[in-house]
Design a protein around this motif. Structure first.
Motif, PDB file in Angstrom:
ATOM      1  N   TYR A 208      -7.038   4.146  -9.046  1.00  0.00           N
ATOM      2  CA  TYR A 208      -6.651   3.406  -7.842  1.00  0.00           C
ATOM      3  C   TYR A 208      -7.678   3.563  -6.729  1.00  0.00           C
ATOM      4  CZ  TYR A 208      -3.490   1.527  -4.251  1.00  0.00           C
ATOM      5  OH  TYR A 208      -2.910   0.770  -3.254  1.00  0.00           O
ATOM      6  N   TYR A 209      -8.083   4.805  -6.449  1.00  0.00           N
ATOM      7  CA  TYR A 209      -8.992   5.051  -5.317  1.00  0.00           C
ATOM      8  C   TYR A 209     -10.457   5.149  -5.738  1.00  0.00           C
ATOM      9  CZ  TYR A 209      -4.985   5.878  -2.341  1.00  0.00           C
ATOM     10  OH  TYR A 209      -3.834   5.731  -1.619  1.00  0.00           O
TER      11      TYR A 209
ATOM     12  N   PHE B 208       0.845  -1.204   0.000  1.00  0.00           N
ATOM     13  CA  PHE B 208       0.000   0.000   0.000  1.00  0.00           C
ATOM     14  C   PHE B 208       0.875   1.246   0.000  1.00  0.00           C
ATOM     15  CE2 PHE B 208      -3.243  -2.652   2.550  1.00  0.00           C
ATOM     16  CZ  PHE B 208      -3.820  -3.133   1.396  1.00  0.00           C
TER      17      PHE B 208
ATOM     18  N   GLN C  72     -25.436  10.319  -0.860  1.00  0.00           N
ATOM     19  CA  GLN C  72     -24.014  10.479  -1.152  1.00  0.00           C
ATOM     20  C   GLN C  72     -23.211   9.275  -0.652  1.00  0.00           C
ATOM     21  OE1 GLN C  72     -22.709  12.934  -2.968  1.00  0.00           O
ATOM     22  NE2 GLN C  72     -20.682  12.005  -2.830  1.00  0.00           N
TER      23      GLN C  72
ATOM     24  N   ASN D 236       0.951   4.142  -2.902  1.00  0.00           N
ATOM     25  CA  ASN D 236       0.599   5.497  -2.518  1.00  0.00           C
ATOM     26  C   ASN D 236       1.758   6.452  -2.780  1.00  0.00           C
ATOM     27  OD1 ASN D 236      -1.217   7.245  -1.504  1.00  0.00           O
ATOM     28  ND2 ASN D 236      -1.303   6.365   0.548  1.00  0.00           N
TER      29      ASN D 236
ATOM     30  N   ILE E 106     -16.253   6.575   1.876  1.00  0.00           N
ATOM     31  CA  ILE E 106     -15.135   6.241   0.983  1.00  0.00           C
ATOM     32  C   ILE E 106     -14.441   4.951   1.455  1.00  0.00           C
ATOM     33  CG2 ILE E 106     -12.891   7.043   0.121  1.00  0.00           C
ATOM     34  CD1 ILE E 106     -14.997   8.676  -1.150  1.00  0.00           C
TER      35      ILE E 106
ATOM     36  N   ASP F 114      -6.184   6.837   1.920  1.00  0.00           N
ATOM     37  CA  ASP F 114      -5.997   5.396   1.954  1.00  0.00           C
ATOM     38  C   ASP F 114      -6.385   4.829   3.321  1.00  0.00           C
ATOM     39  OD1 ASP F 114      -5.311   2.914   1.240  1.00  0.00           O
ATOM     40  OD2 ASP F 114      -3.181   3.287   0.938  1.00  0.00           O
TER      41      ASP F 114
ATOM     42  N   TYR G 285       2.435  10.103  -5.054  1.00  0.00           N
ATOM     43  CA  TYR G 285       3.051  11.319  -4.511  1.00  0.00           C
ATOM     44  C   TYR G 285       4.291  11.684  -5.331  1.00  0.00           C
ATOM     45  CZ  TYR G 285       0.250  11.325  -0.227  1.00  0.00           C
ATOM     46  OH  TYR G 285      -0.770  11.388   0.667  1.00  0.00           O
TER      47      TYR G 285
ATOM     48  N   SER H  34      -4.297  18.871  -0.328  1.00  0.00           N
ATOM     49  CA  SER H  34      -3.528  17.955   0.519  1.00  0.00           C
ATOM     50  C   SER H  34      -2.512  17.173  -0.302  1.00  0.00           C
ATOM     51  CB  SER H  34      -4.466  17.027   1.277  1.00  0.00           C
ATOM     52  OG  SER H  34      -5.143  16.189   0.390  1.00  0.00           O
TER      53      SER H  34
ATOM     54  N   GLY I  67     -20.437  20.057   0.757  1.00  0.00           N
ATOM     55  CA  GLY I  67     -20.375  18.599   0.851  1.00  0.00           C
ATOM     56  C   GLY I  67     -21.521  18.029   1.662  1.00  0.00           C
TER      57      GLY I  67
ATOM     58  N   PHE J  73      -4.485   8.103  -9.758  1.00  0.00           N
ATOM     59  CA  PHE J  73      -5.185   8.240  -8.475  1.00  0.00           C
ATOM     60  C   PHE J  73      -6.645   7.810  -8.621  1.00  0.00           C
ATOM     61  CE2 PHE J  73      -7.701  10.312  -5.280  1.00  0.00           C
ATOM     62  CZ  PHE J  73      -6.914  10.295  -4.143  1.00  0.00           C
TER      63      PHE J  73
ATOM     64  N   PHE K 253     -19.199  17.575  -4.177  1.00  0.00           N
ATOM     65  CA  PHE K 253     -19.265  16.186  -3.730  1.00  0.00           C
ATOM     66  C   PHE K 253     -18.105  15.352  -4.265  1.00  0.00           C
ATOM     67  CE2 PHE K 253     -23.707  17.644  -4.248  1.00  0.00           C
ATOM     68  CZ  PHE K 253     -23.993  17.745  -2.907  1.00  0.00           C
ATOM     69  N   ASN K 254     -17.890  14.219  -3.630  1.00  0.00           N
ATOM     70  CA  ASN K 254     -16.917  13.263  -4.150  1.00  0.00           C
ATOM     71  C   ASN K 254     -17.408  12.789  -5.511  1.00  0.00           C
ATOM     72  OD1 ASN K 254     -15.454  13.307  -1.715  1.00  0.00           O
ATOM     73  ND2 ASN K 254     -16.948  11.909  -0.821  1.00  0.00           N
TER      74      ASN K 254
ATOM     75  N   LYS L 134      -9.043  15.229   5.709  1.00  0.00           N
ATOM     76  CA  LYS L 134      -8.638  16.160   4.635  1.00  0.00           C
ATOM     77  C   LYS L 134      -7.409  15.603   3.908  1.00  0.00           C
ATOM     78  CE  LYS L 134     -10.902  19.952   3.753  1.00  0.00           C
ATOM     79  NZ  LYS L 134     -11.520  19.741   2.462  1.00  0.00           N
ATOM     80  N   THR L 135      -6.540  14.911   4.643  1.00  0.00           N
ATOM     81  CA  THR L 135      -5.288  14.465   4.036  1.00  0.00           C
ATOM     82  C   THR L 135      -5.218  12.947   3.870  1.00  0.00           C
ATOM     83  OG1 THR L 135      -4.263  14.408   6.208  1.00  0.00           O
ATOM     84  CG2 THR L 135      -3.943  16.405   4.933  1.00  0.00           C
TER      85      THR L 135
ATOM     86  N   ASP M  27     -20.619   7.040  -2.699  1.00  0.00           N
ATOM     87  CA  ASP M  27     -19.208   6.916  -2.314  1.00  0.00           C
ATOM     88  C   ASP M  27     -18.808   5.466  -2.075  1.00  0.00           C
ATOM     89  OD1 ASP M  27     -18.843   9.589  -2.522  1.00  0.00           O
ATOM     90  OD2 ASP M  27     -18.971  10.014  -0.386  1.00  0.00           O
TER      91      ASP M  27
ATOM     92  N   THR N 214     -12.254   7.594  -6.582  1.00  0.00           N
ATOM     93  CA  THR N 214     -12.992   8.769  -6.141  1.00  0.00           C
ATOM     94  C   THR N 214     -12.094   9.985  -6.309  1.00  0.00           C
ATOM     95  OG1 THR N 214     -14.205   9.792  -4.324  1.00  0.00           O
ATOM     96  CG2 THR N 214     -12.314   8.454  -3.713  1.00  0.00           C
TER      97      THR N 214
ATOM     98  N   PHE O 190     -12.974  18.010  -5.603  1.00  0.00           N
ATOM     99  CA  PHE O 190     -12.381  19.198  -6.227  1.00  0.00           C
ATOM    100  C   PHE O 190     -11.180  19.762  -5.462  1.00  0.00           C
ATOM    101  CE2 PHE O 190     -14.901  21.194  -3.032  1.00  0.00           C
ATOM    102  CZ  PHE O 190     -14.357  22.446  -2.836  1.00  0.00           C
ATOM    103  N   ASP O 191     -11.167  19.598  -4.119  1.00  0.00           N
ATOM    104  CA  ASP O 191     -10.071  20.208  -3.361  1.00  0.00           C
ATOM    105  C   ASP O 191      -9.005  19.193  -2.943  1.00  0.00           C
ATOM    106  OD1 ASP O 191     -11.564  18.911  -1.511  1.00  0.00           O
ATOM    107  OD2 ASP O 191     -11.773  20.584  -0.124  1.00  0.00           O
ATOM    108  N   LEU O 192      -8.989  18.060  -3.634  1.00  0.00           N
ATOM    109  CA  LEU O 192      -7.992  17.029  -3.346  1.00  0.00           C
ATOM    110  C   LEU O 192      -6.575  17.564  -3.507  1.00  0.00           C
ATOM    111  CD1 LEU O 192      -7.364  13.960  -2.968  1.00  0.00           C
ATOM    112  CD2 LEU O 192      -7.413  13.803  -5.440  1.00  0.00           C
TER     113      LEU O 192
ATOM    114  N   GLN P 121     -13.298   0.855  -0.207  1.00  0.00           N
ATOM    115  CA  GLN P 121     -11.985   0.211  -0.103  1.00  0.00           C
ATOM    116  C   GLN P 121     -12.025  -1.098   0.678  1.00  0.00           C
ATOM    117  OE1 GLN P 121      -9.145   3.109   1.358  1.00  0.00           O
ATOM    118  NE2 GLN P 121      -9.602   4.559  -0.275  1.00  0.00           N
TER     119      GLN P 121
ATOM    120  N   ASN Q  55     -14.484   1.894 -11.523  1.00  0.00           N
ATOM    121  CA  ASN Q  55     -13.483   0.921 -11.090  1.00  0.00           C
ATOM    122  C   ASN Q  55     -13.129   0.027 -12.280  1.00  0.00           C
ATOM    123  OD1 ASN Q  55     -11.843  -0.617  -9.566  1.00  0.00           O
ATOM    124  ND2 ASN Q  55     -13.438  -1.417  -8.210  1.00  0.00           N
TER     125      ASN Q  55
END
Lengths: 347, 436
Positions: A266-267, A54, B305, A58, B282, B254, A62, A277, B66, A263, A173-174, B250-251, B309, A269, A272-274, B286, A179
């Motif tokens: 893989y995930y 994992f 939602q 990941n 989410i 995984d 990055y 971080s 959200g 990304f 929203f997400n 937020k961060t 998700d 999802t 917008f503000d991903l 996974q 997949n």
């Protein structure tokens, strides 16, 4: 007289305290490593292998984003804050392109997805590259000879603009990402290594090797390295530095676009503000490895992925961010130019 | 693109160019400002009054961020109640909605600003909302100084109304501090979090027969609180919490290390203390291929939602809602049908639509009594507040409501939902009275 007294006091008070603090830090680090090692041993090797998988997957994402930061910084010493959002934009563009190339959940895991997916990758990467070149033209080039803070602030501004555009496009929203990759995996030593994990690592690895070869072997790569060292001398040699810098932004964005697509795959999802971080950690990765250093960025990304996975898997995840930045501080204390060090241009 | 630049020119040219750029930038900013003001000029208002004048019922919900998947359905309920009433004792009733979202997320400061705007409008006699407990915490003291009535359908944090030893440390405030003038102006119909976490813990242990559960939370007031209370109750019953993690959502992208850890330690199910805004479902997506077994969520995840998700792993979700399900009340059928006619889309209705509708009706009914108490004239906000506090056995679509001295319902209800069917949807499982 007063000055020497002050110095004497500093020498007397601070040195022992400084040494004590150093000792405490070393003890704390050793203690944390000990606890982590005990837990790793306690939970067995197959779990460790699983967590490593994992972490590497990941970290590869990055690393791709970190490369864009480090390349731009290396050439014009600008921290391109908008780069993380370009990564998100890559994900959004590819999720938009998927149906156009006939890809949806019904084709998940079949061999038929390979060619269309390749096409999606290429188109996404080209669009991201074009967008980043335009951003450079509009927001950074006019300010190239302005005080250092000015382009930094326009970079922050561009980050907000990109986030705003994605917010208006897809809402808060997400965003679900189909997949498409096979959900199967191989069991090695008790750990399941998914096709998805392998996909991420292989694709990111190929892109990074191609980049490294490009920068070290090609004419344009040579021009980039020259521009990073001395813009004026490079120009005197007849190299168009505007074109070279634009090419750097293009390549950085191509990697970010690929990173966003990976990304999403893989995930499954996006939001917008991903980029905020993701960009923060990628930038940290670049500093970790030595900003301006391409191999360093890849190493830094990998390390951040691994630390996150290990800490989330064995310790309290509340502290994951704290640990990443604590390690960053430690690295910078001992190696101020990062793990692999920056090739500092002589000016 | 050859660029031949003469060094001696550079500075002057640079200044010239900068001047031109400043002009352009100024024009662009002015344009944006105009656009922004055009967009925010509100709804509200309404035409000329019916005979005696106009009374406005306000609402505050996160209707664009959200959490809009919870906020919009609740606002629909309030708007429907006001529109259906139309007028009260000769006064025209109007609805006016506020949004407490900033940058895609509910925001306490925006809530505080909203309630100041409401208080500044003398036609507004009370409001329904907000959706989130931390927003309520910022709004209550401001409303309290103005004796302005707030009724919330969905706030569940227990420290908003009840004094516990941990409130000061956990939330930085106490019910007494939130009410500087000493008289309660805040009411709610939802059951407090002291019931929500334990309700799911009981269901998991007694009905689903689980003994080992893994828990994660978003480390926020609501999410961590509800996860802690689940943990305490589940352990008290004899179950084991095999893994517990708190994430900065937020961060974090995984959750697989956590889920793998949970699986290795024998977890039969996972409980998540979070909301849609903090990626609650989410991790459910996974879980596929790592950990089989149900996923349990509090009310922040019981919405459309979450199903989106959770992607292809959305079956077998369990969720609690801190209010009764209106569909279980035969007397509410006419209201539900009328609502569905006015708001026909599936995403128009949520688990707090009808509790919010009840809140609005409680407020309207109390305004009616306050008008009577004031000899048929426009009542004061204090008269409205006193009338709401005196509400006795109000028959709503989701239950019969009387408020205690803290502003809590005397007989709160907890409902449990599960995702079932095709296409998957949240379906009612059971509901029961708690406390009281």
């Amino acid at each position: 007289m007063v000055g020497s007294l002050k110095q004497a006091r500093i020498a007397f008070v601070e040195a022992p305290i400084g040494r004590l603090v150093n000792l405490l830090v070393i003890l704390a680090v050793l203690y944390v490593i000990f606890i982590l090692a005990m837990k790793v041993v306690g939970q067995g090797p197959s779990y460790f292998l699983q967590i490593l998988t994992f972490g590497v997957a990941n970290g590869a994402i990055y690393a791709l984003v970190a490369l864009g930061y480090t390349m731009v910084y290396g050439i014009i010493e600008l921290i391109n804050f908008a780069h993380g959002d370009l990564f998100t934009l890559g994900g959004f563009i590819s999720v938009f392109l998927l149906p156009i190339f006939g890809l949806d959940a019904s084709k998940a895991g079949t061999a038929g997805i390979i060619l269309p997916l390749l096409a999606v990758f290429i188109v996404t990467m080209l669009i991201c590259g074009a967008i980043n070149v335009s951003i450079e033209r509009v927001a950074y080039r006019p300010l190239r000879r302005a005080p250092r803070l000015a382009p930094l602030i326009t970079a922050v501004g561009m980050s907000f603009v990109l986030e705003g555009v994605m917010f208006l496009w897809k809402g808060p929203f997400n965003v679900p990402y189909p997949n498409l990759l096979p959900t199967t995996g191989f069991v090695i030593g008790g750990a399941t290594i998914g096709v998805k994990d392998i996909f991420v690592i292989v694709v990111a690895g190929i892109l990074m090797v191609v980049l490294a070869l490009f920068v070290s072997r090609s004419r344009l790569g040579k021009a980039m390295r020259a521009t990073a060292q001395d813009q004026d001398a490079t120009e005197l040699m007849g190299i168009d530095i505007n074109r070279t810098i634009a090419a750097t932004f293009f390549i950085g964005a191509v990697l970010a676009g690929a990173g966003g697509t990976i990304f999403g795959l893989y995930y499954n999802t996006m939001v917008f503000d991903l980029g905020f971080s993701a960009g923060l950690f990628a930038f940290t990765a670049a500093v970790f490895g030595g900003i301006g250093n391409i191999q360093g960025a890849a190493l830094g990304g990998l390390l951040i992925g691994l630390i996150t996975a290990l800490w989330d898997g064995y310790m309290e995840s509340t502290w994951t961010q704290v640990i990443i930045f604590a390690i960053l501080i430690l690295v910078l204390v001992f190696r101020p130019t990062g793990l692999l060090g920056m090739r500092v241009p002589e000016k | 693109m050859g660029n031949t630049r003469r060094p001696d020119d550079v500075n002057r040219k640079w200044e010239d160019r900068m001047q031109r750029r400043w002009n352009t930038a100024g024009a662009i900013i002015a344009g944006f400002a105009m656009l922004a003001t055009a967009c925010t000029s509100g709804t509200g208002g309404g035409g000329g009054g019916t005979s005696k004048g106009e009374i406005i019922v306000a609402s505050d919900q996160p209707t664009s961020g959200g959490d809009a998947s919870d906020g919009l359905p609740a606002q629909n309920g309030i708007q429907f109640a006001v529109e259906s009433a139309g007028s009260i004792k000769g006064f025209k009733l109007t609805f006016k909605g506020w949004d407490d979202t900033v940058n895609g997320n509910h925001d306490p400061q925006k809530g505080a600003q909203n309630i100041q705007e409401m208080i500044a409008d003398s036609k507004i006699l009370g409001m329904v909302g907000p959706n989130n407990s931390n927003v309520a915490r910022a709004m209550i003291p401001i409303a309290n100084r103005a004796s302005f009535t707030m009724i919330s359908a969905a706030n569940t944090n227990e420290c908003l109304t009840q004094t516990f030893a941990y409130c000061e440390a956990d939330t930085g405030t106490t019910p007494a501090k939130l009410r500087p003038n000493g008289v309660n102006n805040y009411f709610r119909v939802a059951a407090a979090d002291t019931f929500q976490g334990p309700a799911m813990a009981d269901y998991a242990y007694d009905t689903l027969k689980f003994t080992k559960v893994a828990i994660w939370s978003d480390n926020e007031t609501f999410g961590k609180g509800v996860a802690d209370k689940f943990s305490t109750e589940f352990t008290k019953k004899g179950g084991t919490i095999v893994v517990r993690q708190d994430f900065d959502t937020k961060t974090t992208n995984d959750w697989k290390p956590f889920l793998t850890d949970a699986k290795n330690k024998g977890a039969q199910a996972v409980y998540a203390g979070a909301t849609s805004g903090t990626k609650i479902c989410i991790p459910r997506a996974q879980m596929k291929g790592i950990l089989d077994g149900p996923y349990m969520v509090p009310d922040g995840g019981v919405n459309a939602q979450c199903i989106k998700d959770a992607a292809d792993n959305a079956a077998n979700l369990y969720g609690t809602v801190a209010a009764a399900d209106a569909n279980q009340n035969p007397d509410a059928k006419a209201t539900i049908d009328a609502f569905t006619k006015r708001f026909p889309k599936k995403e128009d209705v949520g688990s707090y639509t009808f509790p919010a509708l009840d809140c609005a009706n409680i407020l309207i009914e109390a305004i009616g009594r306050a008008i009577d108490a004031n000899g048929g004239n426009m009542p004061s906000r204090e008269q409205v507040r006193a009338a709401v506090a005196a509400t006795k056995n109000f028959k709503g679509t989701t239950g019969t409501y009387t408020f205690d001295a803290n502003g809590d319902p005397t007989s709160p209800t907890m409902a449990i939902f599960q995702t079932k069917g095709s296409p998957l949807d949240w379906l009612f499982v059971k509901q029961f009275g708690v406390g009281g």
